[in-house]
Design a protein around this motif. Structure first.
Motif, PDB file in Angstrom:
ATOM      1  N   LEU A 162       0.820  -1.206   0.000  1.00 45.39           N
ATOM      2  CA  LEU A 162       0.000   0.000   0.000  1.00 45.39           C
ATOM      3  C   LEU A 162       0.861   1.267   0.000  1.00 45.39           C
ATOM      4  CD1 LEU A 162      -2.804  -1.267   2.377  1.00 45.39           C
ATOM      5  CD2 LEU A 162      -2.994  -0.809  -0.076  1.00 45.39           C
ATOM      6  N   ALA A 165       1.418   1.746  -3.509  1.00 47.22           N
ATOM      7  CA  ALA A 165       0.185   2.279  -4.089  1.00 47.22           C
ATOM      8  C   ALA A 165       0.066   3.774  -3.820  1.00 47.22           C
ATOM      9  CB  ALA A 165      -1.020   1.532  -3.518  1.00 47.22           C
ATOM     10  N   ALA A 166       0.426   4.198  -2.599  1.00 45.09           N
ATOM     11  CA  ALA A 166       0.366   5.622  -2.268  1.00 45.09           C
ATOM     12  C   ALA A 166       1.351   6.418  -3.119  1.00 45.09           C
ATOM     13  CB  ALA A 166       0.660   5.823  -0.784  1.00 45.09           C
ATOM     14  N   ALA A 169      -0.053   6.690  -6.474  1.00 50.46           N
ATOM     15  CA  ALA A 169      -1.157   7.655  -6.490  1.00 50.46           C
ATOM     16  C   ALA A 169      -0.633   9.081  -6.624  1.00 50.46           C
ATOM     17  CB  ALA A 169      -1.992   7.518  -5.219  1.00 50.46           C
ATOM     18  N   LEU A 201      -1.910   1.388 -10.274  1.00 52.67           N
ATOM     19  CA  LEU A 201      -2.327   1.859  -8.950  1.00 52.67           C
ATOM     20  C   LEU A 201      -3.391   0.938  -8.371  1.00 52.67           C
ATOM     21  CD1 LEU A 201      -2.776   3.830  -6.599  1.00 52.67           C
ATOM     22  CD2 LEU A 201      -4.198   5.214  -8.125  1.00 52.67           C
ATOM     23  N   PHE A 202      -4.408   0.620  -9.153  1.00 54.03           N
ATOM     24  CA  PHE A 202      -5.495  -0.208  -8.631  1.00 54.03           C
ATOM     25  C   PHE A 202      -5.077  -1.664  -8.476  1.00 54.03           C
ATOM     26  CE2 PHE A 202      -8.079   3.465  -9.534  1.00 54.03           C
ATOM     27  CZ  PHE A 202      -9.025   3.419  -8.524  1.00 54.03           C
ATOM     28  N   LEU A 205      -3.458  -1.567  -5.164  1.00 54.70           N
ATOM     29  CA  LEU A 205      -4.489  -1.427  -4.124  1.00 54.70           C
ATOM     30  C   LEU A 205      -5.185  -2.762  -3.862  1.00 54.70           C
ATOM     31  CD1 LEU A 205      -6.156   1.998  -5.041  1.00 54.70           C
ATOM     32  CD2 LEU A 205      -4.878   1.461  -2.965  1.00 54.70           C
ATOM     33  N   PHE A 245     -10.085   1.446   1.767  1.00 47.37           N
ATOM     34  CA  PHE A 245      -9.539   0.787   0.573  1.00 47.37           C
ATOM     35  C   PHE A 245     -10.603  -0.080  -0.099  1.00 47.37           C
ATOM     36  CE2 PHE A 245      -5.291   1.282   2.778  1.00 47.37           C
ATOM     37  CZ  PHE A 245      -4.833   2.238   1.900  1.00 47.37           C
ATOM     38  N   ALA A 262      -9.624   8.785  -6.574  1.00 46.41           N
ATOM     39  CA  ALA A 262      -8.809   7.605  -6.286  1.00 46.41           C
ATOM     40  C   ALA A 262      -7.542   7.989  -5.533  1.00 46.41           C
ATOM     41  CB  ALA A 262      -8.455   6.886  -7.589  1.00 46.41           C
ATOM     42  N   TRP A 265      -8.509   9.087  -1.789  1.00 45.99           N
ATOM     43  CA  TRP A 265      -8.879   7.953  -0.945  1.00 45.99           C
ATOM     44  C   TRP A 265      -7.670   7.073  -0.637  1.00 45.99           C
ATOM     45  CZ3 TRP A 265     -13.945   5.638   0.342  1.00 45.99           C
ATOM     46  CH2 TRP A 265     -14.994   6.552   0.216  1.00 45.99           C
ATOM     47  N   THR A 266      -6.802   6.905  -1.630  1.00 49.96           N
ATOM     48  CA  THR A 266      -5.604   6.090  -1.409  1.00 49.96           C
ATOM     49  C   THR A 266      -4.708   6.709  -0.348  1.00 49.96           C
ATOM     50  OG1 THR A 266      -5.626   5.281  -3.697  1.00 49.96           O
ATOM     51  CG2 THR A 266      -3.553   5.101  -2.505  1.00 49.96           C
ATOM     52  N   PHE A 270      -3.956   5.201   3.359  1.00 49.22           N
ATOM     53  CA  PHE A 270      -2.575   4.867   3.719  1.00 49.22           C
ATOM     54  C   PHE A 270      -2.142   5.621   4.964  1.00 49.22           C
ATOM     55  CE2 PHE A 270       2.061   5.600   3.205  1.00 49.22           C
ATOM     56  CZ  PHE A 270       2.469   4.291   3.368  1.00 49.22           C
TER      57      PHE A 270
END
Length: 291
Positions: A162, A165-166, A169, A201-202, A205, A245, A262, A265-266, A270
């Protein structure tokens, strides 16, 4: 020995990051000639092929240097944590372990995706946390029991995925800004298309969400009381992050959520997740001096 290996790994991380930054900052678009200029078109194809081979060779060398640094980092981590006999995780050691997992994941991603740019964040973070872990005094009680160790390691794997992912993002937000401003030059030239960036990214996630789900499930199953005084805040914050998430992933599937929503929220999810573990660990160990 750990100090020497840490310094060597840090130096290699630095070299890999510098090479990566230099390579990305000098990325050039392919030269295309008009179809009626056959001679120039042939020359441009040859130049593009030569440039591609050079970039591929340079990329392999950069990733190879980062991989060697990661292996040295792994040796230090195994020594510091005491795995597999037990698990010692003071604050900076826990950060170092998470950073190592981030680097290894980034290298694995590079086998199938153009995710080299994530190294610009992963390698410096790994270097700093690895050096910081050398100053940690191992005065904590080790974590005993394979089931609890599995729960902790699943949690750290979820944090690492994650975290990537952050980072992705933030990059997607920057890329979207430059594309909207019609200024896709400089570093942006080295990035994959925006749709590819967002799809990655997704994918991160979803993987992180699965690991976080397994982490929470193992905690409820193996720990005696997930809502006891010293675990209640971790459980609550982790559950909030899991909900955020999960909602984002469902919104993507059901309503096509993307873009700024997106990213927001990410990053919020996080941030809550980091507070759940590292925030409480920072307060207890470094501020209140409690184990």
């Amino acid at each position: 020995m750990n100090l020497f290996l840490s310094i060597l790994a840090t130096a290699l991380y630095g070299v890999a990051c510098a090479r990566l930054f230099f390579s990305l900052s000098r990325a050039q678009p392919l030269q295309l000639a008009p179809a009626n200029e056959l001679g120039n078109n042939a020359n441009n194809k040859a130049n593009n092929k030569a440039k591609g081979l050079h970039q591929s060779s340079s990329r392999r060398l950069t990733l190879g240097i980062a991989a060697i640094a990661g292996l040295l980092h792994l040796v230090v981590v195994l020594s510091q944590t005491g795995l597999p006999a037990h698990l010692l995780l003071p604050f900076f050691t826990a950060l170092s372990v998470t950073a190592l997992v981030i680097v290894l994941l980034q290298l694995l991603l590079c086998l199938r995706h153009s995710a080299d740019y994530l190294g610009l964040a992963a390698y410096p973070f790994a270097a700093v946390t690895l050096l910081a872990s050398q100053s940690t005094a191992n005065n904590l009680a080790p974590i005993q029991g394979q089931a609890i160790q599995l729960h902790v390691l699943l949690s750290m794997a979820a944090y690492a995925v994650l975290a990537l992912a952050a980072t992705q993002a933030v990059l997607a937000a920057i890329q979207r800004h430059f594309l909207n401003a019609h200024k896709p030059g400089g570093f942006m030239r080295a990035l994959p298309p925006f749709e590819t960036t967002e799809n990655l990214l997704f994918a991160l996630l979803q993987t992180g969400f699965i690991l976080l789900t397994l982490s929470l499930a193992s905690g409820f199953f193996y720990l005696e009381n997930m809502f006891s005084q010293h675990l209640a805040h971790k459980t609550l914050l982790s559950s909030i992050a899991w909900t955020l998430f999960g909602t984002l992933i469902y919104g993507r599937w059901r309503y096509g959520w993307r873009g700024r929503r997106a990213v927001q929220w990410t990053l919020i999810g996080f941030g809550v997740l980091i507070l759940a573990y590292f925030g409480s660990k920072l307060v207890l160990e470094l501020i209140l001096q409690r184990s």
